[in-house]
Design a protein around this motif. Structure first.
Motif, PDB file in Angstrom:
ATOM      1  N   GLU A   2       0.851  -1.184   0.000  1.00  0.00           N
ATOM      2  CA  GLU A   2       0.000   0.000   0.000  1.00  0.00           C
ATOM      3  C   GLU A   2       0.888   1.235   0.000  1.00  0.00           C
ATOM      4  OE1 GLU A   2      -2.708   2.300   3.228  1.00  0.00           O
ATOM      5  OE2 GLU A   2      -2.946   0.128   3.135  1.00  0.00           O
ATOM      6  N   LYS A   3       0.672   2.104  -0.958  1.00  0.00           N
ATOM      7  CA  LYS A   3       1.439   3.333  -1.037  1.00  0.00           C
ATOM      8  C   LYS A   3       0.857   4.343  -0.052  1.00  0.00           C
ATOM      9  CE  LYS A   3       3.177   6.761  -4.212  1.00  0.00           C
ATOM     10  NZ  LYS A   3       3.206   7.251  -5.567  1.00  0.00           N
ATOM     11  N   ARG A   4       1.709   4.869   0.829  1.00  0.00           N
ATOM     12  CA  ARG A   4       1.246   5.837   1.813  1.00  0.00           C
ATOM     13  C   ARG A   4       1.774   7.212   1.429  1.00  0.00           C
ATOM     14  NH1 ARG A   4       1.580   3.726   7.781  1.00  0.00           N
ATOM     15  NH2 ARG A   4      -0.628   4.200   7.834  1.00  0.00           N
ATOM     16  N   ILE A   5       0.905   8.177   1.415  1.00  0.00           N
ATOM     17  CA  ILE A   5       1.278   9.545   1.089  1.00  0.00           C
ATOM     18  C   ILE A   5       1.345  10.332   2.382  1.00  0.00           C
ATOM     19  CG2 ILE A   5       0.590  11.648  -0.113  1.00  0.00           C
ATOM     20  CD1 ILE A   5      -0.825   9.822  -2.138  1.00  0.00           C
ATOM     21  N   MET A   6       2.483  11.008   2.588  1.00  0.00           N
ATOM     22  CA  MET A   6       2.644  11.810   3.790  1.00  0.00           C
ATOM     23  C   MET A   6       1.923  13.135   3.597  1.00  0.00           C
ATOM     24  SD  MET A   6       6.014  12.923   5.978  1.00  0.00           S
ATOM     25  CE  MET A   6       7.042  12.782   4.576  1.00  0.00           C
ATOM     26  N   LYS A   7       1.070  13.460   4.536  1.00  0.00           N
ATOM     27  CA  LYS A   7       0.297  14.691   4.474  1.00  0.00           C
ATOM     28  C   LYS A   7       1.153  15.853   4.965  1.00  0.00           C
ATOM     29  CE  LYS A   7      -4.367  16.163   5.386  1.00  0.00           C
ATOM     30  NZ  LYS A   7      -5.642  15.805   5.971  1.00  0.00           N
ATOM     31  N   THR A   8       1.122  16.961   4.228  1.00  0.00           N
ATOM     32  CA  THR A   8       1.834  18.172   4.638  1.00  0.00           C
ATOM     33  C   THR A   8       0.872  19.348   4.582  1.00  0.00           C
ATOM     34  OG1 THR A   8       2.596  18.644   2.404  1.00  0.00           O
ATOM     35  CG2 THR A   8       4.090  17.382   3.790  1.00  0.00           C
ATOM     36  N   CYS A   9       1.146  20.333   5.417  1.00  0.00           N
ATOM     37  CA  CYS A   9       0.325  21.544   5.439  1.00  0.00           C
ATOM     38  C   CYS A   9       0.522  22.304   4.131  1.00  0.00           C
ATOM     39  CB  CYS A   9       0.710  22.416   6.632  1.00  0.00           C
ATOM     40  SG  CYS A   9      -0.153  24.006   6.685  1.00  0.00           S
ATOM     41  N   LEU A  10      -0.561  22.743   3.542  1.00  0.00           N
ATOM     42  CA  LEU A  10      -0.492  23.483   2.283  1.00  0.00           C
ATOM     43  C   LEU A  10       0.091  24.884   2.463  1.00  0.00           C
ATOM     44  CD1 LEU A  10      -3.918  22.445   0.744  1.00  0.00           C
ATOM     45  CD2 LEU A  10      -1.650  21.541   0.208  1.00  0.00           C
ATOM     46  N   LYS A  11       0.170  25.348   3.699  1.00  0.00           N
ATOM     47  CA  LYS A  11       0.656  26.702   3.960  1.00  0.00           C
ATOM     48  C   LYS A  11       2.118  26.718   4.415  1.00  0.00           C
ATOM     49  CE  LYS A  11      -1.370  30.898   5.588  1.00  0.00           C
ATOM     50  NZ  LYS A  11      -2.436  31.518   6.318  1.00  0.00           N
ATOM     51  N   CYS A  12       2.453  25.886   5.429  1.00  0.00           N
ATOM     52  CA  CYS A  12       3.805  25.936   6.001  1.00  0.00           C
ATOM     53  C   CYS A  12       4.676  24.750   5.611  1.00  0.00           C
ATOM     54  CB  CYS A  12       3.728  26.024   7.528  1.00  0.00           C
ATOM     55  SG  CYS A  12       3.128  24.516   8.326  1.00  0.00           S
ATOM     56  N   ASN A  13       4.096  23.737   4.999  1.00  0.00           N
ATOM     57  CA  ASN A  13       4.787  22.536   4.542  1.00  0.00           C
ATOM     58  C   ASN A  13       5.287  21.618   5.657  1.00  0.00           C
ATOM     59  OD1 ASN A  13       4.408  22.821   1.796  1.00  0.00           O
ATOM     60  ND2 ASN A  13       6.197  24.140   1.581  1.00  0.00           N
ATOM     61  N   TYR A  14       4.882  21.850   6.917  1.00  0.00           N
ATOM     62  CA  TYR A  14       5.196  20.872   7.955  1.00  0.00           C
ATOM     63  C   TYR A  14       4.434  19.599   7.635  1.00  0.00           C
ATOM     64  CZ  TYR A  14       7.749  23.653  11.431  1.00  0.00           C
ATOM     65  OH  TYR A  14       8.689  24.375  12.108  1.00  0.00           O
ATOM     66  N   SER A  15       5.068  18.466   7.919  1.00  0.00           N
ATOM     67  CA  SER A  15       4.417  17.193   7.615  1.00  0.00           C
ATOM     68  C   SER A  15       3.726  16.631   8.848  1.00  0.00           C
ATOM     69  CB  SER A  15       5.453  16.185   7.109  1.00  0.00           C
ATOM     70  OG  SER A  15       6.238  15.711   8.190  1.00  0.00           O
ATOM     71  N   GLN A  16       2.915  15.624   8.607  1.00  0.00           N
ATOM     72  CA  GLN A  16       2.227  14.956   9.704  1.00  0.00           C
ATOM     73  C   GLN A  16       3.218  14.247  10.629  1.00  0.00           C
ATOM     74  OE1 GLN A  16      -0.246  12.473   7.338  1.00  0.00           O
ATOM     75  NE2 GLN A  16       1.113  10.716   7.467  1.00  0.00           N
ATOM     76  N   ASN A  17       4.452  14.091  10.219  1.00  0.00           N
ATOM     77  CA  ASN A  17       5.482  13.456  11.039  1.00  0.00           C
ATOM     78  C   ASN A  17       6.185  14.434  11.966  1.00  0.00           C
ATOM     79  OD1 ASN A  17       4.900  11.074   9.793  1.00  0.00           O
ATOM     80  ND2 ASN A  17       6.613  11.155   8.386  1.00  0.00           N
ATOM     81  N   HIS A  18       5.686  15.655  12.063  1.00  0.00           N
ATOM     82  CA  HIS A  18       6.276  16.643  12.971  1.00  0.00           C
ATOM     83  C   HIS A  18       6.331  16.038  14.371  1.00  0.00           C
ATOM     84  CE1 HIS A  18       6.600  20.260  15.448  1.00  0.00           C
ATOM     85  NE2 HIS A  18       7.093  20.843  14.364  1.00  0.00           N
ATOM     86  N   PRO A  19       7.423  16.249  15.124  1.00  0.00           N
ATOM     87  CA  PRO A  19       7.565  15.618  16.437  1.00  0.00           C
ATOM     88  C   PRO A  19       6.440  15.928  17.417  1.00  0.00           C
ATOM     89  CG  PRO A  19       9.593  16.751  15.827  1.00  0.00           C
ATOM     90  CD  PRO A  19       8.601  17.011  14.749  1.00  0.00           C
ATOM     91  N   PHE A  20       5.807  17.076  17.293  1.00  0.00           N
ATOM     92  CA  PHE A  20       4.701  17.413  18.195  1.00  0.00           C
ATOM     93  C   PHE A  20       3.363  16.959  17.641  1.00  0.00           C
ATOM     94  CE2 PHE A  20       7.203  21.172  20.102  1.00  0.00           C
ATOM     95  CZ  PHE A  20       7.800  20.319  21.018  1.00  0.00           C
ATOM     96  N   GLY A  21       3.379  16.330  16.476  1.00  0.00           N
ATOM     97  CA  GLY A  21       2.141  15.885  15.854  1.00  0.00           C
ATOM     98  C   GLY A  21       1.469  17.030  15.117  1.00  0.00           C
ATOM     99  N   MET A  22       0.737  16.718  14.095  1.00  0.00           N
ATOM    100  CA  MET A  22       0.062  17.747  13.302  1.00  0.00           C
ATOM    101  C   MET A  22      -1.371  17.313  13.038  1.00  0.00           C
ATOM    102  SD  MET A  22       2.237  20.120  12.713  1.00  0.00           S
ATOM    103  CE  MET A  22       2.009  21.068  11.260  1.00  0.00           C
TER     104      MET A  22
END
Length: 171
Positions: free
Chosen positions: A2-22
């Motif tokens: 299964e191909k997983r796409i990492m979600k990123t913010c469209l404004k700041c480009n931080y990803s869902q893998n940010h250490p504090f969670g997104m």
């Protein structure tokens, strides 16, 4: 597979893998960006009255010489916050954490802030060997060198407030 796409913010480009969670809204903007943008939409005159009332309540609760804690790094926003708080008659304790990434200009700005407003300060210098290991681990685990700094800058003011019985932290 299964191909997983990492979600990123469209404004700041931080990803869902940010250490504090997104967390993201339906349009793909992270809650950090949404919160940041709220300051442009607020009625600051109304908020100032509410804040003054809240501030007076906390000043009465304080069992310390200090009315509040202001965590700082020495940037322009810190000057603005400290000015507002001291104009309201507060006696804040300035709290900072040495993240070992600050350059000479940053140190100058931080010291200038403290001396300009003539305030007491409380700083924390983490044990350098332990801090370096935290940075290395953070890079391996989160691909983020500043995670230990962010965590310390969030948690240390709370520790100081609890230790010194100061009821209010103003970020």
């Amino acid at each position: 597979y299964e191909k997983r796409i990492m979600k990123t913010c469209l404004k700041c480009n931080y990803s869902q893998n940010h250490p504090f969670g997104m967390s993201f809204d339906k349009s793909g903007i992270c809650l950090g960006c949404i919160t940041h943008d709220e300051k442009y939409e607020m009625d600051w005159d109304d908020k100032k009255i509410i804040f003054q009332e809240l501030a007076e309540e906390y000043k009465k609760k304080s069992k310390s010489f200090y009315d509040c804690i202001i965590p700082v790094i020495g940037d322009a926003e810190d000057y603005h916050v400290v000015k507002i708080i001291t104009d309201l008659g507060f006696n804040p304790l300035i709290v900072g954490v040495n993240d070992y990434f600050m350059n000479d200009i940053g140190w100058h700005n931080l010291h200038n802030l403290i001396t300009f407003f003539d305030l007491d300060s409380y700083g924390f210098n983490p044990e350098i060997s332990i801090y370096k290991e935290l940075v290395r681990t953070s890079m391996r685990k989160y691909n983020h060198a500043l995670w230990p700094s962010l965590a310390l800058k969030s948690s240390f003011p709370v520790h100081v407030a609890n230790q010194k019985k100061i009821p209010l932290i103003i970020y």
